[in-house]
Design an enzyme around this catalytic site. Sequence first.
Site, PDB file in Angstrom:
ATOM      1  N   ILE A   1     -36.908  -8.453   5.818  1.00  0.00           N
ATOM      2  CA  ILE A   1     -37.303  -9.740   5.233  1.00  0.00           C
ATOM      3  C   ILE A   1     -36.787 -10.912   6.075  1.00  0.00           C
ATOM      4  CG2 ILE A   1     -37.200 -11.184   3.175  1.00  0.00           C
ATOM      5  CD1 ILE A   1     -36.692  -8.546   1.553  1.00  0.00           C
TER       6      ILE A   1
ATOM      7  N   ASP B   1     -27.881 -12.067  13.358  1.00  0.00           N
ATOM      8  CA  ASP B   1     -27.776 -10.717  12.806  1.00  0.00           C
ATOM      9  C   ASP B   1     -26.615 -10.008  13.509  1.00  0.00           C
ATOM     10  OD1 ASP B   1     -30.108  -8.819  11.191  1.00  0.00           O
ATOM     11  OD2 ASP B   1     -28.469  -7.770  12.213  1.00  0.00           O
TER      12      ASP B   1
ATOM     13  N   ASP C   1     -21.575 -11.366  12.721  1.00  0.00           N
ATOM     14  CA  ASP C   1     -21.194 -10.545  11.563  1.00  0.00           C
ATOM     15  C   ASP C   1     -20.762 -11.497  10.454  1.00  0.00           C
ATOM     16  OD1 ASP C   1     -20.028  -8.982   9.632  1.00  0.00           O
ATOM     17  OD2 ASP C   1     -18.742  -7.867  11.005  1.00  0.00           O
TER      18      ASP C   1
ATOM     19  N   SER D   1     -31.267  -9.726  -6.079  1.00  0.00           N
ATOM     20  CA  SER D   1     -32.010  -8.462  -6.073  1.00  0.00           C
ATOM     21  C   SER D   1     -32.381  -8.165  -7.515  1.00  0.00           C
ATOM     22  CB  SER D   1     -31.111  -7.353  -5.531  1.00  0.00           C
ATOM     23  OG  SER D   1     -31.521  -6.080  -5.993  1.00  0.00           O
TER      24      SER D   1
ATOM     25  N   TYR E   1     -23.371  -2.705  -5.243  1.00  0.00           N
ATOM     26  CA  TYR E   1     -24.468  -3.541  -4.710  1.00  0.00           C
ATOM     27  C   TYR E   1     -24.939  -4.527  -5.772  1.00  0.00           C
ATOM     28  CZ  TYR E   1     -29.078  -4.701  -2.736  1.00  0.00           C
ATOM     29  OH  TYR E   1     -30.182  -5.351  -2.245  1.00  0.00           O
TER      30      TYR E   1
ATOM     31  N   LYS F   1     -24.906  -8.710  -5.798  1.00  0.00           N
ATOM     32  CA  LYS F   1     -26.118  -9.531  -5.947  1.00  0.00           C
ATOM     33  C   LYS F   1     -26.033 -10.419  -7.188  1.00  0.00           C
ATOM     34  CE  LYS F   1     -28.144  -8.228  -2.220  1.00  0.00           C
ATOM     35  NZ  LYS F   1     -28.424  -9.203  -1.159  1.00  0.00           N
TER      36      LYS F   1
ATOM     37  N   ALA G   1     -40.744  -2.881   1.486  1.00  0.00           N
ATOM     38  CA  ALA G   1     -40.499  -1.957   2.596  1.00  0.00           C
ATOM     39  C   ALA G   1     -39.699  -2.678   3.678  1.00  0.00           C
ATOM     40  CB  ALA G   1     -41.833  -1.463   3.156  1.00  0.00           C
TER      41      ALA G   1
ATOM     42  N   GLY H   1     -35.845  -2.053   6.497  1.00  0.00           N
ATOM     43  CA  GLY H   1     -34.875  -1.087   7.007  1.00  0.00           C
ATOM     44  C   GLY H   1     -34.056  -0.490   5.872  1.00  0.00           C
TER      45      GLY H   1
HETATM   46  N1  LIG Z   1     -36.058  -4.456   0.484  1.00  0.00           N
HETATM   47  C1  LIG Z   1     -35.907  -4.657  -0.817  1.00  0.00           C
HETATM   48  O1  LIG Z   1     -36.658  -4.120  -1.664  1.00  0.00           O
HETATM   49  C2  LIG Z   1     -34.813  -5.562  -1.313  1.00  0.00           C
HETATM   50  C3  LIG Z   1     -34.577  -5.628  -2.686  1.00  0.00           C
HETATM   51  C4  LIG Z   1     -33.593  -6.482  -3.166  1.00  0.00           C
HETATM   52  C5  LIG Z   1     -32.844  -7.255  -2.293  1.00  0.00           C
HETATM   53  N2  LIG Z   1     -33.057  -7.152  -0.946  1.00  0.00           N
HETATM   54  C6  LIG Z   1     -32.233  -7.989  -0.077  1.00  0.00           C
HETATM   55  O2  LIG Z   1     -33.020  -8.539   0.971  1.00  0.00           O
HETATM   56  C7  LIG Z   1     -32.157  -8.867   2.064  1.00  0.00           C
HETATM   57  C8  LIG Z   1     -32.820  -8.402   3.350  1.00  0.00           C
HETATM   58  O3  LIG Z   1     -32.808  -6.973   3.363  1.00  0.00           O
HETATM   59  P1  LIG Z   1     -34.031  -6.105   3.888  1.00  0.00           P
HETATM   60  O4  LIG Z   1     -34.658  -5.443   2.729  1.00  0.00           O
HETATM   61  O5  LIG Z   1     -34.864  -6.913   4.808  1.00  0.00           O
HETATM   62  O6  LIG Z   1     -33.194  -4.963   4.660  1.00  0.00           O
HETATM   63  P2  LIG Z   1     -32.963  -4.679   6.213  1.00  0.00           P
HETATM   64  O7  LIG Z   1     -31.949  -3.601   6.236  1.00  0.00           O
HETATM   65  O8  LIG Z   1     -34.271  -4.437   6.873  1.00  0.00           O
HETATM   66  O9  LIG Z   1     -32.337  -6.047   6.780  1.00  0.00           O
HETATM   67  C9  LIG Z   1     -30.998  -6.415   6.566  1.00  0.00           C
HETATM   68  C10 LIG Z   1     -30.449  -7.042   7.843  1.00  0.00           C
HETATM   69  O10 LIG Z   1     -29.110  -7.527   7.589  1.00  0.00           O
HETATM   70  C11 LIG Z   1     -28.320  -7.251   8.750  1.00  0.00           C
HETATM   71  N3  LIG Z   1     -26.907  -7.201   8.405  1.00  0.00           N
HETATM   72  C12 LIG Z   1     -26.249  -6.237   7.696  1.00  0.00           C
HETATM   73  N4  LIG Z   1     -24.940  -6.512   7.663  1.00  0.00           N
HETATM   74  C13 LIG Z   1     -24.758  -7.668   8.357  1.00  0.00           C
HETATM   75  C14 LIG Z   1     -23.631  -8.448   8.683  1.00  0.00           C
HETATM   76  N5  LIG Z   1     -22.395  -8.087   8.292  1.00  0.00           N
HETATM   77  N6  LIG Z   1     -23.800  -9.583   9.400  1.00  0.00           N
HETATM   78  C15 LIG Z   1     -25.039  -9.949   9.814  1.00  0.00           C
HETATM   79  N7  LIG Z   1     -26.148  -9.227   9.570  1.00  0.00           N
HETATM   80  C16 LIG Z   1     -26.008  -8.110   8.833  1.00  0.00           C
HETATM   81  C17 LIG Z   1     -28.836  -5.897   9.227  1.00  0.00           C
HETATM   82  O11 LIG Z   1     -28.463  -5.655  10.578  1.00  0.00           O
HETATM   83  C18 LIG Z   1     -30.341  -6.051   9.018  1.00  0.00           C
HETATM   84  O12 LIG Z   1     -30.967  -6.582  10.173  1.00  0.00           O
HETATM   85  C19 LIG Z   1     -30.806  -8.203   1.763  1.00  0.00           C
HETATM   86  O13 LIG Z   1     -29.885  -9.166   1.310  1.00  0.00           O
HETATM   87  C20 LIG Z   1     -31.148  -7.227   0.643  1.00  0.00           C
HETATM   88  O14 LIG Z   1     -30.032  -6.938  -0.157  1.00  0.00           O
HETATM   89  C21 LIG Z   1     -34.023  -6.327  -0.441  1.00  0.00           C
END
Ligand SMILES: NC(=O)c1ccc[n+]([C@@H]2O[C@H](COP(=O)([O-])OP(=O)(O)OC[C@H]3O[C@@H](n4cnc5c(N)ncnc54)[C@H](O)[C@@H]3O)[C@@H](O)[C@H]2O)c1
Length: 256
Positions: free
Chosen positions: A18, A37, A65, A144, A157, A161, A191, A193
């Site tokens: 996202i 990232d 980080d 979330s 988790y 959130k 969808a 990572g």
């Molecule tokens: N995909 C879903 O259905 C979903 C649902 C609820 C919430 N979310 C939230 O959406 C956000 C984006 O997640 P996504 O689904 O795109 O997953 P993703 O795993 O594709 O992306 C997450 C990114 O965060 C980076 N990251 C992790 N730890 C880090 C750190 N310490 N410092 C900097 N970067 C860091 C990772 O390297 C990765 O590129 C997250 O906060 C996740 O909790 C996603």
Amino acid sequence: MNRYEGRRVLITGAGSGIGRATVHRILAEGGRVVAADVSAEGLKATAERAAADGVADRLTTAVLDISDEAAVIAGVASAVGTLGGLDVLVNAAGILRSEHTHKTTLDFWNTLLATNLTGTFLMIREALPALLEGEKPVIVNFSSTSASFAHPYMAAYAASKGGIQSMTHAIAGEYGKQGLRAVCVAPGSIASGMTTGRGPGLPEDADMSLFTKLMPAIGEGFAGPETVAGVIAMLASDDGAFVTGTELRIDGGTHM
Ligand SMILES: NC(=O)c1ccc[n+]([C@@H]2O[C@H](COP(=O)([O-])OP(=O)(O)OC[C@H]3O[C@@H](n4cnc5c(N)ncnc54)[C@H](O)[C@@H]3O)[C@@H](O)[C@H]2O)c1
């Protein structure tokens, strides 16, 4: 639409899912972006796509980080310097891990909270002075569906959130009179990572019958990350001008 022309945007979690989709959406709408990232490899792919789209001149990538206080202090200062100020902060970085609650170690718990909740707080604290000097400043945080609906094996988790959601309300109240908006998106069934690549890492003996709400009510299953990026682009633009201190669920109706 060119809602982001002249707008300066810092996005974390920009190397995947996202966060990356939001980088491309804001660039497509004319914004200037610092994409941060912890994954250099992920950022490389984000930059390659921006180059292919012919918008790389408005993108800077930064390995950062968000759970490391010193790195956040330096990283935000550098991003503000690169952009010449800051108007929008999108805190997409996060991790998802699962475990039986009775087997959750303190280390596991602390890692989840340090990244998702404390990392988001650190980014906000460091960005606030620049945001308050910016144009129509907005913070978009990531909650979330697990913050409001039962997601088994995800107590840490979900707590992280829920904390982000509550923190967002406090910040919206505290800085609203100074023109700052703070909102949460609450994605689900997207969808990325987290959900399809590395996956949530459910315990091997997870009882899948506990997952009563997994699939969206619309579409053909999980949606792509661009569906959330479009909503973020709306929320942080003038189209979202009267939205603050709230969260928007984006899950195709999985949780209704
Ligand atoms: N995909 C879903 O259905 C979903 C649902 C609820 C919430 N979310 C939230 O959406 C956000 C984006 O997640 P996504 O689904 O795109 O997953 P993703 O795993 O594709 O992306 C997450 C990114 O965060 C980076 N990251 C992790 N730890 C880090 C750190 N310490 N410092 C900097 N970067 C860091 C990772 O390297 C990765 O590129 C997250 O906060 C996740 O909790 C996603």
